[in-house]
Write a protein that holds these residues in place. Structure first.
Motif, short mmCIF file in Angstrom:
data_model
loop_
_atom_site.label_atom_id
_atom_site.label_comp_id
_atom_site.label_asym_id
_atom_site.label_seq_id
_atom_site.Cartn_x
_atom_site.Cartn_y
_atom_site.Cartn_z
N LEU A 33 -9.32 -7.91 -1.87
CA LEU A 33 -8.18 -7.33 -2.57
C LEU A 33 -7.87 -5.96 -1.98
O LEU A 33 -8.70 -5.05 -2.00
N LEU A 34 -6.66 -5.82 -1.45
CA LEU A 34 -6.36 -4.62 -0.66
C LEU A 34 -6.33 -3.33 -1.50
O LEU A 34 -6.69 -2.26 -1.00
N SER A 35 -5.89 -3.43 -2.74
CA SER A 35 -5.89 -2.22 -3.59
C SER A 35 -7.31 -1.72 -3.79
O SER A 35 -7.56 -0.51 -3.84
N MET A 38 -8.32 -0.15 -0.53
CA MET A 38 -7.60 1.12 -0.35
C MET A 38 -8.20 2.22 -1.24
O MET A 38 -8.40 3.36 -0.81
N GLY A 39 -8.51 1.85 -2.47
CA GLY A 39 -8.97 2.86 -3.43
C GLY A 39 -10.44 3.21 -3.33
O GLY A 39 -10.85 4.29 -3.75
N GLN A 40 -11.23 2.29 -2.79
CA GLN A 40 -12.68 2.47 -2.88
C GLN A 40 -13.37 2.80 -1.57
O GLN A 40 -14.52 3.25 -1.58
N THR A 41 -12.74 2.51 -0.45
CA THR A 41 -13.45 2.74 0.82
C THR A 41 -13.32 4.19 1.28
O THR A 41 -12.42 4.92 0.89
N GLU A 42 -14.27 4.56 2.13
CA GLU A 42 -14.27 5.90 2.70
C GLU A 42 -14.28 5.79 4.22
O GLU A 42 -14.50 4.70 4.78
N ASN A 63 -7.50 4.17 6.05
CA ASN A 63 -8.74 4.75 5.51
C ASN A 63 -9.78 5.02 6.59
O ASN A 63 -10.94 5.31 6.28
N LYS B 26 0.57 10.08 5.89
CA LYS B 26 -0.78 10.54 6.22
C LYS B 26 -0.75 11.34 7.52
O LYS B 26 -1.39 12.41 7.63
N LYS B 40 -6.29 11.80 1.36
CA LYS B 40 -6.63 10.47 0.85
C LYS B 40 -5.92 10.19 -0.48
O LYS B 40 -5.37 9.11 -0.69
N ILE B 44 -3.24 7.14 -0.79
CA ILE B 44 -3.44 6.02 -1.73
C ILE B 44 -2.23 5.88 -2.65
O ILE B 44 -1.71 4.79 -2.87
N GLU B 48 0.10 2.49 -2.59
CA GLU B 48 0.21 1.61 -3.76
C GLU B 48 1.65 1.51 -4.24
O GLU B 48 2.12 0.43 -4.61
N GLY B 104 -3.31 -10.67 -0.26
CA GLY B 104 -4.31 -9.68 -0.63
C GLY B 104 -3.84 -8.65 -1.63
O GLY B 104 -4.56 -7.71 -1.94
N ALA B 107 -3.81 -7.28 -7.28
CA ALA B 107 -5.07 -7.13 -8.01
C ALA B 107 -4.87 -6.47 -9.37
O ALA B 107 -5.78 -6.43 -10.18
N MET B 109 -4.22 -3.31 -9.68
CA MET B 109 -4.84 -1.99 -9.58
C MET B 109 -3.88 -0.93 -9.06
O MET B 109 -4.24 0.24 -8.96
N ASN B 113 -4.44 2.92 -9.94
CA ASN B 113 -4.87 3.73 -8.80
C ASN B 113 -3.98 4.97 -8.64
O ASN B 113 -4.45 6.07 -8.38
#
Lengths: 111, 140
Positions: A33-35, A38-42, A63, B26, B40, B44, B48, B104, B107, B109, B113
């Motif tokens: 899931l791309l969101s 996007m939101g969780q990776t560093e 990211n 970015k 970041k 994001i 989104e 993908g 979700a 989110m 987000n």
């Protein structure tokens, strides 16, 4: 663990042409899931996924991920490979499931 | 450095180009030397919002304003609007199409987000369209 270590592991196949395999992998992150990605990776995380579409490369670039591992033996689309070449993002495939790929990579990383 | 102000059109279902505005934003933020954490957060939020316009709307546009102290981001679309904003703000709630989900997205989110990363967020919606306003302050 560097991206070169993954390239040299028998379980993983590098499928594109990149000139830099020196990046150190930060952490492993698995999601389709791309969101979530996007939101969780560093920066320098390794993404493990079965998601075979161009936006995966876009998110990896946004990211600054170190590499992407595609699981379950999927045939990665040419447009992804071309874009990853352009952005110098290593792409790997494996016949392993996502869970088994995580286990193999964690072992490779000494965990 | 003078402020950066750009407007970008967004086409409906143009998944192949989704993320382009986030990428350009970015790049501009990096050029201006903002912290990685700030970059970041903004990236994001823009990503989104951009995806939401692509997969949920009939098309729209984005307005990106980067100043020294503040980034103001606005996304507007031409409908069909969000029937229930309260539901849309819940993590995991999604009305995305099978096409979006196959790619993908969806979700549920996206809006949560955006709320999490932005300093201020305002969402207005009716059948004519949706307007999303985000503010990001460079100094916390």
């Amino acid at each position: 663990m560097t991206t070169n270590d993954i390239a040299n592991h028998e379980t993983f196949t590098l499928i594109n042409s990149v000139h830099d395999l020196t990046k150190t992998v930060n952490k492993l992150f698995a999601s389709d899931l791309l969101s979530n990605v996007m939101g969780q990776t560093e920066e320098n995380d390794c993404l493990i996924t079965m998601l075979n579409n161009i936006n995966v490369i876009g998110v990896a670039s946004l990211n600054d991920l170190s590499c992407i591992v595609f699981t379950q033996g999927i045939t990665v689309k040419k447009e992804l490979i071309d874009k990853a070449n352009e952005l110098n993002i290593p792409l790997f495939t494996t016949t392993f499931s996502t869970v088994d790929a995580i286990i193999a990579l964690a072992k490779l990383d000494g965990k | 450095m003078s402020d950066y102000l750009e407007e970008y059109p967004i086409e409906r279902n143009d998944i192949g180009n989704a993320g382009t505005i986030a990428s350009l934003t970015k790049r501009e933020l990096k050029k201006r030397g903002f912290s990685p954490q700030f970059i970041k957060r903004v990236t994001i939020g823009v990503y989104e919002a951009e995806i939401n316009v692509v997969i949920h709307s009939y098309g729209g546009n984005a307005r990106i304003h980067i100043g020294d102290d503040l980034c103001e981001i606005t996304f507007c679309d031409r409908g069909p609007g969000i029937p229930n904003i309260e539901n849309a703000m819940q993590a995991g709630f999604s009305t995305a199409s099978p096409y979006a989900i196959e790619n993908g997205f969806g979700a549920g989110m996206g809006l949560p987000n955006i709320k999490a990363v932005s300093d201020e967020m305002t969402l207005e919606s009716n059948e004519e369209g949706t307007q999303l306003f985000m503010k990001f302050y460079t100094q916390q």
